[in-house]
Design an enzyme around this catalytic site. Structure first.
Site, short mmCIF file in Angstrom:
data_model
loop_
_atom_site.label_atom_id
_atom_site.label_comp_id
_atom_site.label_asym_id
_atom_site.label_seq_id
_atom_site.Cartn_x
_atom_site.Cartn_y
_atom_site.Cartn_z
N SER A 122 0.83 -1.20 0.00
CA SER A 122 0.00 0.00 0.00
C SER A 122 0.87 1.26 0.00
O SER A 122 1.69 1.44 -0.90
CB SER A 122 -0.98 -0.06 1.18
OG SER A 122 -2.02 0.88 1.01
N ASP A 175 -9.94 -5.40 -4.04
CA ASP A 175 -9.42 -4.27 -3.25
C ASP A 175 -10.34 -3.07 -3.43
O ASP A 175 -10.50 -2.56 -4.53
CB ASP A 175 -8.00 -3.93 -3.72
CG ASP A 175 -7.27 -2.99 -2.77
OD1 ASP A 175 -7.93 -2.21 -2.07
OD2 ASP A 175 -6.02 -3.04 -2.75
N HIS A 209 -7.83 -5.65 0.18
CA HIS A 209 -6.63 -4.84 0.39
C HIS A 209 -5.76 -5.52 1.45
O HIS A 209 -5.68 -5.07 2.60
CB HIS A 209 -7.02 -3.41 0.80
CG HIS A 209 -5.87 -2.44 0.78
ND1 HIS A 209 -5.19 -2.12 -0.38
CD2 HIS A 209 -5.27 -1.73 1.77
CE1 HIS A 209 -4.23 -1.24 -0.09
NE2 HIS A 209 -4.26 -1.00 1.21
#
Length: 230
Positions: A122, A175, A209
């Protein structure tokens, strides 16, 4: 001017996973927003290679615009999560300098840049991409998980010109935080910066995610390929 706090305090407190034999390579892996390096150090222990050291630094707490200015571990401020959100240019460049300082420290201690890989998840993956693409020496590769390229409009001119940088980009198809489309746009942009054959973009069905054992297996394969035992 962004100012520069180039130092290696991140390294002093980082979670590290030592190799079980002489360390001839290193992976510096950067966690996501609000996290720390501890969890990733545990995850990476599961794909450990005997000659590779894993370094998982912890981001310092800073106020984050996206989270109502609450203070949390972050590599730089986040103002939004879309390709056209305003970005914290100074914060991104300072953070990249701090990661480059870790690379320089490892190089002084005997692991040259071409034996060092950057990785991250991320926001950490975003910073690893930006750092590797703007670093003066070509690194062994980048592992970019569920992320994007910061300051993407500044590329390719911001790139230091290392065209043969191997990049493994992975993204979960479910995600909702950083949508798959943002990952695909990033892969497309990366192909205009480095040799397109060096980019591998893998997507994982039903993955939100986060990471998964299948994804970590792909990461291990990539590390084995570009950081072989010497």
């Amino acid at each position: 001017m962004c100012g520069n706090n180039m130092s290696v305090p991140l390294l002093a407190e980082a979670s590290t996973v030592s190799g079980v034999e002489k360390e001839t390579a290193a992976v510096i892996f950067l966690h996501g927003l609000g996290d720390s390096g501890h969890g990733w150090a545990d995850t990476l222990t599961g794909i450990q290679l005997p000659h590779v050291k894993f370094i998982c630094p912890h981001a310092p707490p800073i106020p984050v615009t996206l989270n109502m200015n609450m203070s949390m571990p972050a590599w730089f401020d986040l103002k939004g999560l879309t390709p056209d959100s305003p970005e914290d240019e100074c914060g991104i460049k300072k953070a990249a300098d701090n990661i480059k300082a870790i690379i320089e420290h490892e190089a002084k201690n005997g692991i040259p840049p071409h034996r060092i890989m950057l990785g991250g998840f991320s926001q950490g993956g975003a910073l690893s991409l930006y750092t590797a693409l703007t670093y003066q020496h070509q690194l062994a590769g980048v592992v970019a998980l569920s992320c994007w390229l910061p300051l993407h409009k500044s590329f390719p001119s911001a790139s230091s010109g290392n065209k043969n940088l191997p990049i493994l980009q992975c993204h979960g198809e479910m995600d909702v935080m950083i949508p798959l489309q943002f990952g695909a746009m990033t892969a497309e942009k990366l192909r205009s910066i480095v040799n397109p054959q060096m980019i591998t973009f893998k997507t994982f069905p039903r993955l939100p995610h986060s990471s998964s054992p299948q994804e970590m297996a792909a990461v291990k394969e990539f590390i084995e390929k570009y950081l072989p035992r010497i």
